[in-house]
Design a protein around this motif. Structure first.
Motif, PDB file in Angstrom:
ATOM      1  N   GLY A  64       0.818  -1.317   0.020  1.00 20.09           N
ATOM      2  CA  GLY A  64      -0.112   0.004  -0.079  1.00 20.09           C
ATOM      3  C   GLY A  64       1.016   1.151   0.086  1.00 20.09           C
ATOM      4  O   GLY A  64       2.105   1.070  -0.391  1.00 20.09           O
ATOM      5  N   ILE A  65       0.137   2.350   0.283  1.00 20.20           N
ATOM      6  CA  ILE A  65       0.877   3.580   0.160  1.00 20.20           C
ATOM      7  C   ILE A  65       1.458   4.215   1.625  1.00 20.20           C
ATOM      8  O   ILE A  65       0.481   4.047   2.587  1.00 20.20           O
ATOM      9  N   ASN A 112      11.548  11.313   7.092  1.00 15.35           N
ATOM     10  CA  ASN A 112      10.520  12.505   7.049  1.00 15.35           C
ATOM     11  C   ASN A 112       9.102  12.238   7.020  1.00 15.35           C
ATOM     12  O   ASN A 112       8.312  12.455   6.095  1.00 15.35           O
ATOM     13  N   GLU A 113       8.868  11.147   8.108  1.00 11.09           N
ATOM     14  CA  GLU A 113       7.688  10.509   8.205  1.00 11.09           C
ATOM     15  C   GLU A 113       7.333  10.178   9.676  1.00 11.09           C
ATOM     16  O   GLU A 113       8.255  10.552  10.430  1.00 11.09           O
ATOM     17  N   GLY A 114       6.256   9.626  10.092  1.00  9.12           N
ATOM     18  CA  GLY A 114       5.900   9.652  11.382  1.00  9.12           C
ATOM     19  C   GLY A 114       6.099   8.380  12.052  1.00  9.12           C
ATOM     20  O   GLY A 114       6.273   8.256  13.194  1.00  9.12           O
ATOM     21  N   ASP A 155       8.817  10.443   2.757  1.00 12.67           N
ATOM     22  CA  ASP A 155       7.637  11.235   3.254  1.00 12.67           C
ATOM     23  C   ASP A 155       6.295  10.862   3.360  1.00 12.67           C
ATOM     24  O   ASP A 155       5.867  10.228   2.592  1.00 12.67           O
ATOM     25  N   ASP A 156       5.786  11.783   4.405  1.00 11.45           N
ATOM     26  CA  ASP A 156       4.180  11.111   4.643  1.00 11.45           C
ATOM     27  C   ASP A 156       3.161  11.651   3.701  1.00 11.45           C
ATOM     28  O   ASP A 156       2.134  11.184   3.512  1.00 11.45           O
ATOM     29  N   VAL A 177      12.567  11.156  -3.651  1.00 15.44           N
ATOM     30  CA  VAL A 177      11.365  10.923  -2.434  1.00 15.44           C
ATOM     31  C   VAL A 177      10.259   9.934  -2.983  1.00 15.44           C
ATOM     32  O   VAL A 177       9.804   9.947  -3.953  1.00 15.44           O
ATOM     33  N   GLU A 178      10.287   9.249  -1.905  1.00 15.41           N
ATOM     34  CA  GLU A 178       9.035   8.125  -1.968  1.00 15.41           C
ATOM     35  C   GLU A 178       8.536   8.002  -0.579  1.00 15.41           C
ATOM     36  O   GLU A 178       8.772   8.701   0.289  1.00 15.41           O
ATOM     37  N   MET A 179       7.561   6.965  -0.524  1.00 15.59           N
ATOM     38  CA  MET A 179       6.988   7.052   0.907  1.00 15.59           C
ATOM     39  C   MET A 179       6.933   5.712   1.862  1.00 15.59           C
ATOM     40  O   MET A 179       6.301   5.648   2.739  1.00 15.59           O
ATOM     41  N   GLU A 180       8.080   4.936   1.448  1.00 18.70           N
ATOM     42  CA  GLU A 180       7.925   3.569   2.456  1.00 18.70           C
ATOM     43  C   GLU A 180       9.248   2.983   2.808  1.00 18.70           C
ATOM     44  O   GLU A 180       9.434   2.418   3.719  1.00 18.70           O
TER      45      GLU A 180
END
Length: 242
Positions: A64-65, A112-114, A155-156, A177-180
């Motif tokens: 998933g994202i 850069n995410e939580g 990044d979130d 930059v990506e998200m996982e």
């Protein structure tokens, strides 16, 4: 340990190595590159397939994202015996000389995410396993493929990536930059497991060509779509020596 609540898999169901794209549709695309495959489970954003590539048994599982979803996938895959994780994804370039369709092998991911902050301090590095990283680079060279090698950001907030964020990431020398990846690298390291990531560039934030800006009905530009297949081949080739 019983059935995992989100992936719906049990101990012994899967191989010891997993390719983990974000998109459930890419699970099928990776499976098409394999010699044989079989769907194990499908629930929410998670699709799990077992496959064989050149005699190597492997699992393919979508995440998933974003890092929260990826962390759930990695936790549950690890619970049932997966020991090596290779993210096969897409990413937005942060350097002007990186083009759509280029491939990036990450040497680390800025947090850069939580999600990872719930596991450890932000100062702890989110880095891949050196052996997995090396095998991805070696597999690319064996296939006569050029890859960009260096740090990325995870990044979130996809729609909150401001010009200031992009400029700061570019100035820091981050490639994309990506998200996982930050969650994948962090959780694997904390569990004593192995991880790596190869991502295909689907836009360039510095040049203003974010994903979707020059496509009509498809998520990815044609060149990125074609080169995702090449990244899949590199990742699969790496599994044969891991």
């Amino acid at each position: 340990m019983g059935t995992q609540p989100h992936l719906l898999v049990e101990d012994g169901d899967l191989a010891d190595i997993a390719l983990i794209p974000g998109d459930p549709g890419r699970v099928d695309r990776i499976a098409d590159h394999c010699d044989e495959s079989e769907t194990v489970a499908e629930n929410r954003e998670y699709k799990v397939v077992n496959a064989t590539y050149e005699g190597r048994e492997l699992t393919i599982c979508s995440t998933g994202i974003g890092c929260p979803s990826a962390a759930i996938a990695l936790e549950e895959l690890a619970n049932v015996g997966v020991e090596t994780f290779i993210r096969v994804g897409t990413t937005g370039a942060l350097q002007s000389d990186i083009e759509i369709g280029d491939m990036v092998v990450a040497t680390g991911a800025a947090k850069n995410e939580g999600t990872t902050k719930r596991y450890e301090a932000v100062e702890y590095p989110a880095v891949p396993d050196y052996h997995v990283l090396s095998e991805l680079v070696d597999a690319a060279e064996a296939n006569d493929e050029d890859v960009q090698i260096g740090p990325i950001a995870s990044d979130d907030a996809y729609y909150a990536e401001t010009d200031e964020y992009v400029a700061n990431w570019e100035d820091a020398g981050l490639l994309a930059v990506e998200m996982e990846a930050a969650a994948v690298f962090t959780l694997a390291r904390r569990k004593g497991l192995r991880s790596g990531a190869i991502c295909t560039v689907d836009g360039n934030l510095v040049e203003g060509t974010q994903k979707g800006t020059d496509t009509e009905d498809d998520e990815l530009p044609e060149k990125a779509k074609n080169n995702v297949g090449r990244a899949i081949d590199i990742a699969l080739e790496a599994t044969t020596t891991l």
